[in-house]
Design an enzyme around this catalytic site. Structure first.
Site, PDB file in Angstrom:
ATOM      1  N   HIS A  44      97.672  66.095  67.448  1.00  0.00           N
ATOM      2  CA  HIS A  44      96.494  66.691  68.148  1.00  0.00           C
ATOM      3  C   HIS A  44      97.610  67.422  68.796  1.00  0.00           C
ATOM      4  O   HIS A  44      98.169  68.290  68.260  1.00  0.00           O
ATOM      5  CB  HIS A  44      95.715  66.265  69.191  1.00  0.00           C
ATOM      6  CG  HIS A  44      94.673  64.988  68.950  1.00  0.00           C
ATOM      7  ND1 HIS A  44      93.946  65.228  68.259  1.00  0.00           N
ATOM      8  CD2 HIS A  44      94.903  63.754  68.695  1.00  0.00           C
ATOM      9  CE1 HIS A  44      92.887  64.241  67.659  1.00  0.00           C
ATOM     10  NE2 HIS A  44      93.523  63.496  68.008  1.00  0.00           N
ATOM     11  N   HIS A  96      94.921  71.531  63.544  1.00  0.00           N
ATOM     12  CA  HIS A  96      94.097  71.343  64.981  1.00  0.00           C
ATOM     13  C   HIS A  96      94.472  72.385  65.895  1.00  0.00           C
ATOM     14  O   HIS A  96      94.902  73.826  66.531  1.00  0.00           O
ATOM     15  CB  HIS A  96      94.080  70.082  65.303  1.00  0.00           C
ATOM     16  CG  HIS A  96      93.538  69.835  66.993  1.00  0.00           C
ATOM     17  ND1 HIS A  96      94.041  68.606  67.573  1.00  0.00           N
ATOM     18  CD2 HIS A  96      92.558  70.275  66.885  1.00  0.00           C
ATOM     19  CE1 HIS A  96      93.335  68.689  68.700  1.00  0.00           C
ATOM     20  NE2 HIS A  96      92.424  69.505  68.705  1.00  0.00           N
ATOM     21  N   GLU A 128      97.968  59.874  69.324  1.00  0.00           N
ATOM     22  CA  GLU A 128      97.038  59.580  69.760  1.00  0.00           C
ATOM     23  C   GLU A 128      96.944  58.320  69.480  1.00  0.00           C
ATOM     24  O   GLU A 128      95.937  57.799  70.043  1.00  0.00           O
ATOM     25  CB  GLU A 128      95.412  60.456  69.394  1.00  0.00           C
ATOM     26  CG  GLU A 128      94.457  59.829  70.258  1.00  0.00           C
ATOM     27  CD  GLU A 128      92.339  60.260  70.635  1.00  0.00           C
ATOM     28  OE1 GLU A 128      92.225  59.816  71.038  1.00  0.00           O
ATOM     29  OE2 GLU A 128      92.857  61.275  69.510  1.00  0.00           O
ATOM     30  N   GLU A 171      97.007  60.436  64.186  1.00  0.00           N
ATOM     31  CA  GLU A 171      96.427  61.413  64.689  1.00  0.00           C
ATOM     32  C   GLU A 171      97.295  62.370  65.365  1.00  0.00           C
ATOM     33  O   GLU A 171      97.225  62.388  66.509  1.00  0.00           O
ATOM     34  CB  GLU A 171      95.487  60.378  65.536  1.00  0.00           C
ATOM     35  CG  GLU A 171      94.958  59.893  64.814  1.00  0.00           C
ATOM     36  CD  GLU A 171      92.973  59.107  65.717  1.00  0.00           C
ATOM     37  OE1 GLU A 171      92.409  59.996  66.171  1.00  0.00           O
ATOM     38  OE2 GLU A 171      93.219  57.705  64.976  1.00  0.00           O
TER      39      GLU A 171
END
Length: 289
Positions: free
Chosen positions: A264, A223, A279, A262
Site C-alpha cells: 500500500h 495505489h 498490509e 498487499e
C-alpha cells in the site's frame, strides 16, 4: 536498476498501511486494523504506539517541526506524534473520513475529508478550516505541488483539484474515464498520480498538460506514489510489485518478496532508500544500486 530487499516484520497479521520517513530518518507506519502506529529506527528497533481500536490510522505525512502526522479514518481525527510517542489530536467533523494528508507551503497541514467532499486545513494552533470539493468526488490523496499550491486526487470524479493556500479551487479532468486517481506526488517539476482504475500513471504539468503512461499490466491497481531523485516510486497493490517511473516516463517494475503481500504505502528517505508498507504484516526496504 538493481534493488535489494530487506524485510522487517512489524505486525503479527494484516496491519501496515501508510508509511513516511520523518526528519530524523526514522520510519513511521500506520497499523490500520489494530489502531496503532509504529516507529522503526536505523538500528532496527520498532516501537509501537497504541492509538484507539476504532481509529483506523491510514495515511502519514512528515509535518513541520519534526512530528509525523496521520489520518484516522475510523473516528474522524488527525493526530501528530513526536519521536517519543507524544500525541496531539485534532477532531474533524463527524463522518468526514479523513484520509490523505500533507504539509502545505503555508505551515499548515492539509487533509482530505473523503466522505464529506472537503479538504481541511489545520493551522499550527490547531484551528481547522475547510475547502469544498465537488459533490461526490471523494477526495483521496493530497500533495504540495511545485507551484506553491495543493493538489488533490478526486477519485470518483476522474479528476484532480488544485487548491491555493487562499482556498481557491480549480478542477482538471483526466483524459481516461474510470481512471479513479489515488496517490499523488510532486517531482521533476510536475505532479504524478496513480490511476488505480485504468492501470496508468499520469504526469500533470503546472499548466495542467497531462500525459498518461500505461503499465505493462493494466490490472496491477497502482495505489500510492512517492517522489525520488530520478522519478516516482509507486505500489502495485493487485500484483505484489513496486514500480518506478522516470521523469521521462520510462517504467521499471520489481516483484516484492513472495512472503509479504498487499503493498500500500510507499515512501522515499533522504538516502534514496524506498520503504513499502505491506498490509500482510511487514515493512520492506528497497536499497537501489
Amino acid at each position: 536498476m538493481e534493488v535489494e530487499f530487506t524485510r522487517f516484520d512489524i505486525a503479527d497479521g494484516p496491519d501496515p498501511y501508510g508509511v513516511v520517513v520523518a526528519d530524523d530518518a526514522a520510519v513511521w507506519v500506520t497499523l490500520v486494523h489494530s489502531g496503532a502506529v509504529a516507529r522503526l529506527t536505523g538500528d532496527g528497533r520498532c516501537t509501537r504506539h497504541p492509538v484507539d481500536a476504532v481509529s483506523r490510522p491510514s495515511v502519514l505525512a512528515a509535518g513541520h517541526g519534526g512530528a509525523a502526522w496521520f489520518t484516522r479514518t475510523g473516528d474522524d481525527r488527525v493526530t501528530s506524534v513526536t519521536a517519543d510517542g507524544v500525541m496531539t489530536t485534532v477532531e474533524l467533523g463527524s463522518g468526514s473520513g479523513p484520509f490523505g494528508i500533507c504539509a502545505g507551503p503555508d505551515d499548515a497541514m492539509w487533509v482530505t475529508e473523503s466522505t464529506a467532499d472537503r479538504v481541511a486545513r489545520i493551522d499550527a494552533d490547531g484551528s481547522v478550516g475547510s475547502v469544498a470539493m465537488p459533490a461526490g468526488s471523494f477526495p483521496s490523496f493530497i500533495t504540495a505541488g511545485p507551484d506553491g499550491a495543493l493538489w488533490v486526487t478526486l477519485n470518483r470524479a476522474d479528476a484532480v483539484a488544485r487548491i491555493t493556500t487562499a482556498g481557491e479551487v480549480t478542477v482538471h479532468g483526466l483524459p481516461t474515464s474510470g481512471a479513479a486517481p489515488v496517490g499523488i506526488a510532486a517531482g521533476g517539476g510536475a505532479l504524478w498520480c496513480a490511476e488505480i482504475g485504468a492501470g496508468q500513471l499520469v504526469r500533470i504539468e503546472p499548466d495542467c498538460t497531462t500525459t498518461e503512461f500505461s503499465l505493462p499490466d493494466t490490472t496491477a491497481r497502482p495505489h500510492a506514489v512517492a517522489a525520488g531523485a530520478y522519478g516516482c516510486w509507486f505500489t502495485e497493490w493487485a500484483v505484489n510489485r513496486v514500480g518506478h517511473i522516470g521523469w521521462s516516463g520510462e517504467i521499471e517494475e520489481f516483484d516484492l518478496p513472495a512472503s509479504a503481500s498487499e503493498p500500500h504505502g510507499v515512501a522515499v528517505g533522504p538516502d534514496g532508500q524506498v520503504w513499502v508498507a505491506m498490509e500482510s504484516g511487514a515493512l520492506v526496504r528497497l536499497s537501489c544500486r
